[in-house]
Design a protein around this motif. Structure first.
Motif, mmCIF file in Angstrom:
data_model
loop_
_atom_site.group_PDB
_atom_site.id
_atom_site.type_symbol
_atom_site.label_atom_id
_atom_site.label_comp_id
_atom_site.label_asym_id
_atom_site.label_seq_id
_atom_site.Cartn_x
_atom_site.Cartn_y
_atom_site.Cartn_z
ATOM 1 N N ALA A 157 0.771 -1.156 -0.121
ATOM 2 C CA ALA A 157 -0.072 -0.091 -0.163
ATOM 3 C C ALA A 157 0.746 1.340 0.007
ATOM 4 O O ALA A 157 0.125 2.311 -0.211
ATOM 5 C CB ALA A 157 -0.963 0.024 0.942
ATOM 6 N N THR A 158 2.032 1.262 -0.169
ATOM 7 C CA THR A 158 3.095 2.379 0.079
ATOM 8 C C THR A 158 3.342 2.890 -1.391
ATOM 9 O O THR A 158 3.120 2.130 -2.076
ATOM 10 C CB THR A 158 4.334 2.149 1.009
ATOM 11 O OG1 THR A 158 5.052 0.925 0.299
ATOM 12 C CG2 THR A 158 4.083 1.640 2.229
ATOM 13 N N ASP A 159 3.680 4.086 -1.341
ATOM 14 C CA ASP A 159 4.497 4.516 -2.642
ATOM 15 C C ASP A 159 5.566 3.817 -3.396
ATOM 16 O O ASP A 159 6.417 3.291 -2.484
ATOM 17 C CB ASP A 159 4.698 6.073 -2.579
ATOM 18 C CG ASP A 159 3.615 7.057 -2.207
ATOM 19 O OD1 ASP A 159 2.326 6.678 -2.533
ATOM 20 O OD2 ASP A 159 3.859 7.929 -1.527
ATOM 21 N N TYR A 219 11.480 3.779 -0.734
ATOM 22 C CA TYR A 219 11.681 4.058 0.560
ATOM 23 C C TYR A 219 11.003 3.239 1.431
ATOM 24 O O TYR A 219 10.881 3.209 2.986
ATOM 25 C CB TYR A 219 11.224 5.345 0.929
ATOM 26 C CG TYR A 219 12.270 6.361 0.315
ATOM 27 C CD1 TYR A 219 13.502 6.675 0.847
ATOM 28 C CD2 TYR A 219 11.786 7.184 -0.864
ATOM 29 C CE1 TYR A 219 14.384 7.443 0.248
ATOM 30 C CE2 TYR A 219 12.717 8.134 -1.314
ATOM 31 C CZ TYR A 219 13.908 8.108 -0.882
ATOM 32 O OH TYR A 219 14.886 9.116 -1.568
ATOM 33 N N ASN A 220 10.323 2.055 1.094
ATOM 34 C CA ASN A 220 9.472 1.077 1.593
ATOM 35 C C ASN A 220 9.879 -0.120 0.969
ATOM 36 O O ASN A 220 9.499 -0.464 -0.153
ATOM 37 C CB ASN A 220 7.928 1.186 1.860
ATOM 38 C CG ASN A 220 7.612 2.176 3.045
ATOM 39 O OD1 ASN A 220 7.748 1.733 4.235
ATOM 40 N ND2 ASN A 220 7.237 3.248 2.842
ATOM 41 N N ALA A 251 2.709 -8.234 -7.391
ATOM 42 C CA ALA A 251 2.459 -7.014 -6.485
ATOM 43 C C ALA A 251 3.804 -6.595 -6.337
ATOM 44 O O ALA A 251 3.994 -5.338 -5.902
ATOM 45 C CB ALA A 251 1.821 -7.094 -5.376
ATOM 46 N N PHE A 252 4.980 -7.206 -6.224
ATOM 47 C CA PHE A 252 6.264 -6.605 -5.783
ATOM 48 C C PHE A 252 7.314 -6.723 -6.801
ATOM 49 O O PHE A 252 7.145 -7.599 -7.799
ATOM 50 C CB PHE A 252 6.771 -7.438 -4.752
ATOM 51 C CG PHE A 252 5.881 -7.183 -3.504
ATOM 52 C CD1 PHE A 252 5.929 -6.145 -2.706
ATOM 53 C CD2 PHE A 252 4.817 -8.193 -3.064
ATOM 54 C CE1 PHE A 252 4.999 -5.819 -1.341
ATOM 55 C CE2 PHE A 252 3.924 -7.859 -2.283
ATOM 56 C CZ PHE A 252 3.971 -6.785 -1.383
ATOM 57 N N LYS A 253 8.240 -6.012 -6.852
ATOM 58 C CA LYS A 253 9.199 -6.064 -7.978
ATOM 59 C C LYS A 253 10.548 -6.515 -7.110
ATOM 60 O O LYS A 253 10.789 -6.051 -6.116
ATOM 61 C CB LYS A 253 9.729 -4.582 -8.619
ATOM 62 C CG LYS A 253 10.848 -4.599 -9.503
ATOM 63 C CD LYS A 253 11.256 -3.145 -10.086
ATOM 64 C CE LYS A 253 10.194 -3.014 -11.130
ATOM 65 N NZ LYS A 253 10.409 -1.766 -11.883
ATOM 66 N N ALA A 270 10.413 -4.519 -3.680
ATOM 67 C CA ALA A 270 9.529 -3.274 -3.554
ATOM 68 C C ALA A 270 8.273 -3.304 -4.273
ATOM 69 O O ALA A 270 8.041 -4.245 -4.991
ATOM 70 C CB ALA A 270 10.594 -2.079 -4.145
ATOM 71 N N PRO A 271 7.518 -2.353 -3.970
ATOM 72 C CA PRO A 271 6.106 -2.267 -4.615
ATOM 73 C C PRO A 271 6.599 -2.086 -6.084
ATOM 74 O O PRO A 271 7.650 -1.668 -6.434
ATOM 75 C CB PRO A 271 5.825 -0.938 -4.339
ATOM 76 C CG PRO A 271 5.956 -0.847 -2.685
ATOM 77 C CD PRO A 271 7.556 -1.476 -2.840
ATOM 78 N N ALA A 272 5.677 -2.870 -7.019
ATOM 79 C CA ALA A 272 5.921 -3.322 -8.299
ATOM 80 C C ALA A 272 6.331 -2.085 -9.413
ATOM 81 O O ALA A 272 7.133 -2.389 -10.220
ATOM 82 C CB ALA A 272 4.614 -3.984 -9.149
#
Length: 320
Positions: A81-83, A87-88, A111-113, A254-256
């Motif tokens: 759910a983070t940008d 940084y997350n 959903a993640f890279k 990290a987020p995708a």
């Protein structure tokens, strides 16, 4: 600032933009990077060390933050759910697949890279020394030839260790001779030594000191090969569990939509950390194998493992 100076700055900026030279942007990371840690125990130990070592090779530190619960789903949901700005990040594992196929998250590994694989851990299967079972086959023969039920510890239904336990028992033909006893993460040795369970499958680091003290027997490890932390312990396949070969990887993601150039910075810092003498020394005492793989190789492994994990969870009926 005088009016003349201000006009000069505005004019210089305008000229830079005209000729395609935007003002310089500070390099990533401009602030601390938060690493979500999904589990305690070995995962937390390795994650903390990794964050400390990565911080030495970055302009800002990597800060580990525990977000445990739900077999990793609490942490995955937070990071998802983070940008996607780098940084997350999440200290992830095969739990991304067990969580999705087990119904704890509504998103899968895509959903993640992937950033990098860091380490590999091979679960170990252990019993109390006073049980009288020196080998895996001793245990199997004793349980099958009696009315006994094997009390096996489990740290969460559908978790990676629970899935691996079920797969091992299935290979041994003991599925209908088992009572599953839940316990908190990291409590396997305590539960074994107190006699509340007969056997448990967990990370080697939980068992090694007790094995050295002679209070616990480690009967096998679940990968196809023996591991450096327990060179005298057979693989479960060697010990009679057919073709069992299950290994846990841990890495960073990290987020995708995180930019590739940001991932590259994190990957390089992780590579240096994993190759350090301090990380390698820790692996021998904690009981894991340093196993760096770049983002592309790691991505291929995640996809391949997701397939067999989904199939196994369905086969064992753990997706209901």
């Amino acid at each position: 600032m005088g009016l003349k100076a201000m006009k000069w700055i505005v004019g210089a900026t305008a000229l830079a933009l005209v000729f395609g030279q935007a003002p310089a942007r500070a390099e990533y990371p401009e602030k601390p990077v938060e690493m979500t840690v999904l589990f305690g125990g070995t995962a937390q130990t390795i994650g903390q060390l990794l964050a400390d070592l990565m911080s030495k090779n970055m302009s800002n530190p990597v800060v580990p933050v525990a977000r445990t619960g739900g077999g990793g789903s609490v942490g995955y949901k937070y990071v998802n759910a983070t940008d996607p700005d780098g940084y997350n990040i999440v200290w992830n594992s095969n739990s991304i697949s067990t969580g999705y196929h087990g119904g704890r998250t509504d998103f899968d590994y895509t959903a993640f890279k992937p950033i990098a694989r860091i380490s590999v851990e091979v679960p170990a299967f252990a019993v109390r020394a006073d049980a009288g079972w020196e080998t895996l086959q001793d245990m199997v023969d004793d349980i099958k030839s009696s009315d006994k039920k094997l009390k096996v510890g489990a740290s969460g239904k559908g978790s990676f260790t629970h899935l691996t336990t079920m797969a091992l028992l299935d290979k041994l033909g003991l599925t209908d001779k088992v009572i599953h006893v839940p316990y908190d993460q990291g409590k396997a040795p305590v539960e074994l030594l107190a006699g509340r369970i007969d056997a448990a499958l967990q990370w080697p680091g939980q068992f090694i000191s007790h094995a050295e003290a002679g209070t616990i027997n480690i009967l096998c490890v679940t990968g196809k090969d023996r591991i450096s932390a327990l060179p005298d312990v057979a693989s479960c396949a060697e010990a009679g569990a057919g073709d069992l070969d299950i290994t846990m990887w841990r890495g960073l993601a990290a987020p995708a939509d995180t930019p590739d150039e940001v991932v590259a910075v994190l990957e390089e810092a992780a590579k240096k950390a994993t190759a350090s003498d301090e990380f390698i020394a820790a692996s021998k005492t904690v009981g894991f194998e340093p196993a760096f793989a770049d983002h592309a190789q790691f991505g291929e492994q995640i996809a391949a493992d997701d397939k067999w994990i989904g199939e196994l969870i369905k086969e064992l009926g753990l997706n209901q």
